[in-house]
Design an enzyme around this catalytic site. Structure first.
Site, PDB file in Angstrom:
ATOM      1  CB  ALA B 127     -13.827   8.841  23.538  1.00  0.00           C
ATOM      2  N   PRO B 131     -21.842   4.628  29.129  1.00  0.00           N
ATOM      3  CG  PRO B 131     -21.077   2.434  29.812  1.00  0.00           C
ATOM      4  CD  PRO B 131     -20.684   3.868  29.516  1.00  0.00           C
ATOM      5  CB  ALA B 133     -22.065  10.575  31.024  1.00  0.00           C
ATOM      6  CB  SER B 135     -27.491  14.607  26.295  1.00  0.00           C
ATOM      7  OG  SER B 135     -27.914  14.046  24.947  1.00  0.00           O
ATOM      8  CD  GLU B 244     -20.887  16.823  18.515  1.00  0.00           C
ATOM      9  OE1 GLU B 244     -19.860  17.296  19.072  1.00  0.00           O
ATOM     10  OE2 GLU B 244     -21.418  15.610  18.794  1.00  0.00           O
ATOM     11  NE  ARG B 245     -25.786  20.051  20.953  1.00  0.00           N
ATOM     12  CZ  ARG B 245     -25.809  20.741  22.112  1.00  0.00           C
ATOM     13  NH1 ARG B 245     -25.803  21.968  22.615  1.00  0.00           N
ATOM     14  NH2 ARG B 245     -25.571  19.729  23.002  1.00  0.00           N
ATOM     15  NE  ARG B 270     -45.887   1.657  -8.388  1.00  0.00           N
ATOM     16  CZ  ARG B 270     -45.778   0.444  -8.282  1.00  0.00           C
ATOM     17  NH1 ARG B 270     -45.060  -0.111  -9.124  1.00  0.00           N
ATOM     18  NH2 ARG B 270     -46.847  -0.465  -7.612  1.00  0.00           N
ATOM     19  N   GLY B 365     -25.433  14.080  19.300  1.00  0.00           N
ATOM     20  CA  GLY B 365     -25.034  15.306  19.274  1.00  0.00           C
ATOM     21  C   GLY B 365     -25.851  16.289  20.083  1.00  0.00           C
ATOM     22  CD  GLU B 369     -36.653  13.887  23.698  1.00  0.00           C
ATOM     23  OE1 GLU B 369     -35.364  13.630  23.453  1.00  0.00           O
ATOM     24  OE2 GLU B 369     -37.598  13.480  22.737  1.00  0.00           O
TER      25      GLU B 369
END
Lengths: 257, 382
Positions: B127, B131, B133, B135, B244-245, B270, B365, B369
């Site tokens: 955690a 709201p 904060a 990145s 994580e990234r 198809r 993560g 930008e």
């Protein structure tokens, strides 16, 4: 309880390669995996052995291939013997049985487990040939095995149900596919498998004459090979109010009802 | 032959095993989990029993003791499930939340929590986002104030994956108001008084992953729940960000490969304009280019994982990978929906779901930008 499981390493059915037009046999110069048919035998052996017994593997494969053996070792088998020798190229089912029987005999098992048939060759004869060569009683099409002292109690799958068969140990039992759910190898099991012993032996190590195996020893000959026929298009039933009756009639014709 | 130069036979087996598991145990059931908004715990416990939650936990602590390349292989394999929510539930637990405990926990904390983390009895969440904060980790406003032999946590967290059902939430809170980076990490058990799941959030994708808004109201935790060093939480958080990234890209690559494979299958069967879709140059060439791009990202992600295992700072490389890889996965999903035609817009098709699942990858993560800034500021000529 010392249990030996015969396992075959086969080309991945998802990427099976091709038949060699010269030898008329399946090309096996690709990465081989554990035949799914044998995963049931490995699982059954592990359940029977529990914490007290031992489960070891015997396999015959070209090019010192151990990929499929590592999978079975990761499931929980303790060790393996791999018979790998250029002289074995072209071996027929009976020769395969002779080689496997010689390898199995080295460990004097209480119980030998094999699949009913492999997923690439499908001869379905090797387990019984091994039993005959080792002078062991054999039970086929096992769906359940229980051990009671020196006796194997086997439920043997039949078309209408099953037979209950008792057989003195040591014996060989071939199991049908799908009768148990093979465990997934755990990640720890995968890592541990690399350290488990795999003894690679040659034909000479087993006391067999190289001239009695492979192409030289084969008693059968594959005279021709053909591609499997393409699957025919299915029948489309347009529903004009009687589709259900036509489907029932179709299934009835197939004798599946 | 193994899939890449970084794979040992064992890593190849771990990848294969992961793909087999998700094909058998996730693909047939995932649609029901999407409706329920959660991954059943018994599935997570099965994964725990198979050692899937211990890849990065040292052997001495009961894990498998492998590194970033194993995480990459595992995450890419999970991507074959086609259910991003399942993949996120798993990877948040294994590679985003529990690593903080492994890196910074003391012996007592490890002994208390690791057994449950390994088996899946204890699912973890991290955690950090609030709201105001996301990145910008240093912008965390949730506070933890000294109170006797413990701490009182007050504030709110949002977009917390696994937050609804996790037994253990690792919380970043401000403990030093004089220092922008003065955060500390805390272990908050699910049943702690003052801790509440305020809202289960509804999302565009990852619908079988539970995402929560959490509140902390005079939530007291004893000193034994402080994770790592007081006021050093910002740096504790940053330790795991590259991992994580990395895994976010890896799961996306696994999913994108499945999407391409499914689209190839569809396009080759198809019929349109007297031929198959695959006979149309515009389609076959676009898919071929996407495959080439995906192969390049896959190679880069394993290279990044290898750099991380060497112990070098791979922030620039991983940030670039995250930016480019996450955007590419979305471009691939867009094309795969496009080439499925109307079928791709139907909720019954996997590519429709996968296109929604992929949208979060350039956001979560570390937004694209932000990632590009990480690359740019390391690209000045020295």
């Amino acid at each position: 309880m010392n249990i030996v499981v015969c396992v075959k390493q086969i080309p991945d059915p998802a990427d099976p390669g091709a038949l060699d037009p010269e030898t008329k046999t399946l090309k096996r110069d690709v990465k081989l995996i554990l035949d799914e048919s044998d995963s049931y035998g490995v699982e059954m052996a592990l359940q029977l052995a529990g914490d007290e017994g031992t489960v070891s593997l015997v396999s015959m494969a070209p090019n010192s291939e151990v990929g499929g053996l590592r999978t079975a070792l990761a499931m929980g088998a303790e060790s393996a013997v791999l018979v790998s020798d250029d002289a074995l190229k072209g071996s027929d089912a009976l020769t395969t049985a002779k080689v496997l029987a010689a390898a199995i005999a080295k460990s004097s098992p209480d119980l030998v487990i094999a699949a009913t048939e492999s997923s690439d060759g499908y001869t379905g004869t090797v387990p019984e040939q091994i039993a005959a060569l080792m002078d062991l009683p054999s039970v086929t099409f096992a769906k359940e095995i229980a051990l009671d002292g020196g006796t194997a109690k086997v439920k043997r799958q039949t078309e209408s149900g099953y037979d209950s068969v008792e057989c003195p140990l040591p014996c060989l039992v071939s199991v049908t596919a799908g009768v148990v759910e093979p465990r997934y190898p755990s990640f720890k099991g995968i890592m541990a498998a690399k350290a488990k012993p795999v003894e690679e032996v040659t034909v000479a190590d087993l006391g067999l004459d190289a001239g009695s195996v492979g192409w030289a020893g084969a008693g059968q000959e594959i005279v021709s090979i053909e591609d499997a026929p393409a699957r025919e298009a299915g029948e489309v039933i347009e529903d004009e109010g009687d589709a259900h009756e036509r489907i029932v009639a179709f299934l009835d014709e197939l004798k599946v009802l | 032959m193994n899939r890449n130069v970084y794979f040992t036979d064992e890593l190849q087996a771990i990848y294969d095993q992961t793909v087999t598991f998700v094909e058998n145990e996730v693909v047939p059931h995932g649609a029901l989990w999407e409706e329920a908004g959660k991954v059943p715990r018994d599935v997570l416990k099965r994964m725990g029993a198979l050692g899937m939650f211990g890849l990065r936990i040292p052997e001495s602590l009961g894990g498998v003791g492998l590194g970033a390349i194993a995480s990459a292989a595992f995450a890419e394999g999970l991507g074959a499930s086609t259910f991003g929510g399942f993949e996120a539930t798993t990877l948040v637990h294994t590679d985003m939340a529990s690593p903080h405990l492994v890196h910074s926990g003391d012996d007592d904390q490890l002994a208390e929590y690791l057994p449950g983390i390994l088996t899946g009895e204890t699912i973890t969440a991290i955690a950090i986002s609030e709201p105001d904060a996301g990145s910008d980790v240093a912008g965390v406003r949730t506070t933890a104030a000294r109170d006797g032999d413990g701490w009182l946590i007050n504030g709110a967290k949002t977009y917390i994956t696994n937050g609804v059902y996790a037994e253990l939430v690792i919380v970043a809170a401000r403990t030093d108001h004089d220092n922008r980076y003065g955060l500390s990490m805390f272990l908050v058990d699910r049943d702690t008084e003052g801790f509440e799941v305020a809202n289960k959030l509804d999302k565009t994708g990852w619908r079988c992953s539970d995402t929560a808004e959490l509140t902390f109201t005079d939530c007291y935790v004893p000193d034994t729940k402080l994770l790592g060093t007081e006021h050093r939480g910002f740096y504790e958080v940053m330790k795991n960000f590259q991992n994580e990234r990395l895994v976010l890209v890896c799961m996306g690559v696994g999913a994108a490969q499945r999407a391409i494979d499914m689209t190839l299958d569809y396009a080759q069967n198809r019929k349109a304009f007297g031929a198959t879709l695959y006979d149309l140059g515009a389609i076959r060439q676009r898919l071929a280019m996407r495959q080439g791009e995906l192969d390049a990202v896959r190679a880069s992600m394993y290279h990044c994982a290898w750099l991380m295992e060497q112990g070098v700072d791979a922030t620039k490389e991983v940030s670039g990978l995250k930016a480019f890889g996450a955007e590419l996965v979305n471009q691939i999903m867009y094309d795969c929906v496009q080439f499925h035609g109307g079928m791709g817009y139907m909720t019954e098709t996997a590519v429709e779901r996968m296109s929604r699942d992929a949208r979060i990858l350039p956001i979560g993560g570390g937004a694209t930008e932000v990632m590009l800034e990480e690359v740019a500021k390391r690209s000045y000529a020295s």
